[in-house]
Design a protein around this motif. Sequence first.
Motif, PDB file in Angstrom:
ATOM      1  N   ARG A 116      54.294  -5.963  38.666  1.00  0.00           N
ATOM      2  CA  ARG A 116      54.147  -5.699  40.091  1.00  0.00           C
ATOM      3  C   ARG A 116      53.647  -6.928  40.838  1.00  0.00           C
ATOM      4  O   ARG A 116      53.969  -7.113  42.026  1.00  0.00           O
ATOM      5  N   ALA A 117      52.869  -7.752  40.148  1.00  0.00           N
ATOM      6  CA  ALA A 117      52.282  -8.922  40.806  1.00  0.00           C
ATOM      7  C   ALA A 117      53.113 -10.188  40.627  1.00  0.00           C
ATOM      8  O   ALA A 117      53.116 -11.062  41.503  1.00  0.00           O
ATOM      9  N   ARG A 118      53.839 -10.278  39.512  1.00  0.00           N
ATOM     10  CA  ARG A 118      54.600 -11.497  39.206  1.00  0.00           C
ATOM     11  C   ARG A 118      55.878 -11.528  40.033  1.00  0.00           C
ATOM     12  O   ARG A 118      56.675 -10.579  40.006  1.00  0.00           O
ATOM     13  N   GLU A 119      56.074 -12.605  40.772  1.00  0.00           N
ATOM     14  CA  GLU A 119      57.248 -12.720  41.637  1.00  0.00           C
ATOM     15  C   GLU A 119      58.242 -13.740  41.094  1.00  0.00           C
ATOM     16  O   GLU A 119      57.863 -14.736  40.476  1.00  0.00           O
ATOM     17  N   GLN A 120      59.496 -13.439  41.306  1.00  0.00           N
ATOM     18  CA  GLN A 120      60.586 -14.354  40.954  1.00  0.00           C
ATOM     19  C   GLN A 120      61.691 -14.169  41.981  1.00  0.00           C
ATOM     20  O   GLN A 120      62.030 -13.028  42.337  1.00  0.00           O
ATOM     21  N   PHE A 121      62.235 -15.277  42.470  1.00  0.00           N
ATOM     22  CA  PHE A 121      63.262 -15.245  43.517  1.00  0.00           C
ATOM     23  C   PHE A 121      62.768 -14.497  44.753  1.00  0.00           C
ATOM     24  O   PHE A 121      63.523 -13.774  45.418  1.00  0.00           O
ATOM     25  N   GLY A 122      61.473 -14.618  45.030  1.00  0.00           N
ATOM     26  CA  GLY A 122      60.929 -14.044  46.245  1.00  0.00           C
ATOM     27  C   GLY A 122      60.616 -12.565  46.179  1.00  0.00           C
ATOM     28  O   GLY A 122      60.312 -11.956  47.218  1.00  0.00           O
ATOM     29  N   ARG A 123      60.651 -11.965  45.007  1.00  0.00           N
ATOM     30  CA  ARG A 123      60.347 -10.543  44.897  1.00  0.00           C
ATOM     31  C   ARG A 123      59.678 -10.274  43.548  1.00  0.00           C
ATOM     32  O   ARG A 123      59.819 -11.048  42.605  1.00  0.00           O
ATOM     33  N   ALA A 124      58.928  -9.175  43.478  1.00  0.00           N
ATOM     34  CA  ALA A 124      58.242  -8.812  42.238  1.00  0.00           C
ATOM     35  C   ALA A 124      59.274  -8.496  41.155  1.00  0.00           C
ATOM     36  O   ALA A 124      60.279  -7.815  41.422  1.00  0.00           O
ATOM     37  N   ILE A 125      59.040  -8.986  39.952  1.00  0.00           N
ATOM     38  CA  ILE A 125      60.030  -8.758  38.895  1.00  0.00           C
ATOM     39  C   ILE A 125      60.090  -7.280  38.514  1.00  0.00           C
ATOM     40  O   ILE A 125      61.092  -6.815  37.963  1.00  0.00           O
ATOM     41  N   GLY A 126      59.033  -6.530  38.853  1.00  0.00           N
ATOM     42  CA  GLY A 126      59.072  -5.097  38.586  1.00  0.00           C
ATOM     43  C   GLY A 126      60.061  -4.350  39.461  1.00  0.00           C
ATOM     44  O   GLY A 126      60.370  -3.185  39.194  1.00  0.00           O
TER      45      GLY A 126
ATOM     46  N   THR B 147      54.266  -2.783  22.472  1.00  0.00           N
ATOM     47  CA  THR B 147      53.593  -4.084  22.457  1.00  0.00           C
ATOM     48  C   THR B 147      54.587  -5.236  22.359  1.00  0.00           C
ATOM     49  O   THR B 147      54.366  -6.297  22.948  1.00  0.00           O
ATOM     50  N   GLY B 148      55.689  -5.037  21.643  1.00  0.00           N
ATOM     51  CA  GLY B 148      56.721  -6.070  21.601  1.00  0.00           C
ATOM     52  C   GLY B 148      57.340  -6.297  22.963  1.00  0.00           C
ATOM     53  O   GLY B 148      57.545  -7.448  23.387  1.00  0.00           O
ATOM     54  N   GLU B 149      57.621  -5.212  23.673  1.00  0.00           N
ATOM     55  CA  GLU B 149      58.165  -5.340  25.026  1.00  0.00           C
ATOM     56  C   GLU B 149      57.134  -5.922  25.988  1.00  0.00           C
ATOM     57  O   GLU B 149      57.490  -6.658  26.914  1.00  0.00           O
ATOM     58  N   ALA B 150      55.870  -5.603  25.770  1.00  0.00           N
ATOM     59  CA  ALA B 150      54.827  -6.148  26.639  1.00  0.00           C
ATOM     60  C   ALA B 150      54.792  -7.671  26.549  1.00  0.00           C
ATOM     61  O   ALA B 150      54.666  -8.364  27.567  1.00  0.00           O
ATOM     62  N   VAL B 151      54.900  -8.188  25.335  1.00  0.00           N
ATOM     63  CA  VAL B 151      54.935  -9.638  25.165  1.00  0.00           C
ATOM     64  C   VAL B 151      56.145 -10.222  25.881  1.00  0.00           C
ATOM     65  O   VAL B 151      56.055 -11.241  26.579  1.00  0.00           O
ATOM     66  N   GLN B 152      57.306  -9.573  25.734  1.00  0.00           N
ATOM     67  CA  GLN B 152      58.529 -10.063  26.372  1.00  0.00           C
ATOM     68  C   GLN B 152      58.418 -10.038  27.896  1.00  0.00           C
ATOM     69  O   GLN B 152      58.774 -11.011  28.579  1.00  0.00           O
ATOM     70  N   LEU B 153      57.930  -8.931  28.448  1.00  0.00           N
ATOM     71  CA  LEU B 153      57.897  -8.779  29.900  1.00  0.00           C
ATOM     72  C   LEU B 153      56.818  -9.623  30.559  1.00  0.00           C
ATOM     73  O   LEU B 153      56.873  -9.860  31.776  1.00  0.00           O
ATOM     74  N   HIS B 154      55.849 -10.087  29.781  1.00  0.00           N
ATOM     75  CA  HIS B 154      54.869 -11.019  30.340  1.00  0.00           C
ATOM     76  C   HIS B 154      55.416 -12.440  30.404  1.00  0.00           C
ATOM     77  O   HIS B 154      54.744 -13.343  30.927  1.00  0.00           O
ATOM     78  N   GLY B 155      56.602 -12.640  29.858  1.00  0.00           N
ATOM     79  CA  GLY B 155      57.244 -13.943  29.965  1.00  0.00           C
ATOM     80  C   GLY B 155      56.537 -15.021  29.165  1.00  0.00           C
ATOM     81  O   GLY B 155      55.981 -14.773  28.098  1.00  0.00           O
TER      82      GLY B 155
END
Length: 394
Positions: A279-289, A337-345
């Motif tokens: 919700r907080a991480r932005e990419q291309f001007g919008r939250a990646i969520g 937890t595997g997806e959490a690592v991936q989605l945190h980039g």
Amino acid sequence: MDTAFTAEQDEIRRTLRELLAKRSGPDEVRAAVRTAAGYDPQLWAQLSEQLGLPGLALPESYGGVGCGLTELALACEETGRALLPSPLLATAGLAAPLITALGTPGQQGELLPRIADGSLTCALAVPGGALAPALGLTGDNASGEWAGGGRAGGVQARPGEHGAWLLYGEARQVLDGHSAGLLLVAAHTGGFARSRTLLFLVRADAAGLTRVRQTSLDETRPQARIELRDCAAKLLGADDAADVAGALAGAGARVAALLAAEAVGAAASALDRTVEYVRAREQFGRAIGSFQAVKHRLADLYVRVQAARSAAYYAAWDPAEGGLALAQCLEALRVVTGEAVQLHGGIGFTWEHEAHLYFKRATADELLFGPVHRLRAHAAERAGLFAARPAVAV
């Protein structure tokens, strides 16, 4: 069956969550695991004195709270959310049920009140790294093969003087074994003639006992190697004819329900932290969520967590299904937890990030108490799914 929690159960969950949010954040967890004990003794004392956590499922006659497995499972769900390093699982989940099942009235009266007030911590030591087989989680433990046999292998016990016993051997991967005040050691005795496995009580200051803390993948679950060289011990129980395998299997079913609840708590916390990040991480001007692909992945994880929670709650109500619930919850924790690592980039791949605390818990728990496919295979065998069916006459 009423699936709604009582006001008392909700209060246990709320109080524990609020306390751990203040006292057991990621920084506090890292600091606690690096102490000699592997946990925060002050926090453990607070949990014991104010909340009665180690005595939650013990009878009031022994100084416990008088609740049941469901309340203890709810507490474990909250300790799992915070990845709380504590002797709770080894002491209240493993040792206390075995002392209750096998101990003499004198042993119960001496040990259980000290467990209930948190002044005594315990650990179960089984030969090698055979904790899951010993507890009957991944196979039938009645044969005793996990304990070694004959004149070598595992831990050997022989009678000493004045009713005492002498133990010789070693056990690895003993949860909280380096800091526990009392060890419950599974040892083989009788040689070939009367081969059997018994449980013995070994004090932390017993002569001939050496305990070495091991480096483990998951630092929040400290492990130790226990060496016994003609170490004095007392038999748990009144005689050597007790059904130790049955008691271990019963304790295994209960601890599987507690582990399942812990895994659900950890998975839910990892998912919550990931949702907060996207919700907080932005990419291309919008939250990646806000990207549809990320939403779909998070929705799948949410379904996994909720399904695992249902299985864990059912196992707390019926411990006989603990092994199957544990398999589902460990699998959910591994995927989340595997997806959490991936989605945190990129930041999620750094070893110091808190996502790795949860990822290491998932991996280590499956190594200790699984793997998942063996938990499910044993549950299928117990249910008779692989039994031969009678031929149908044509």
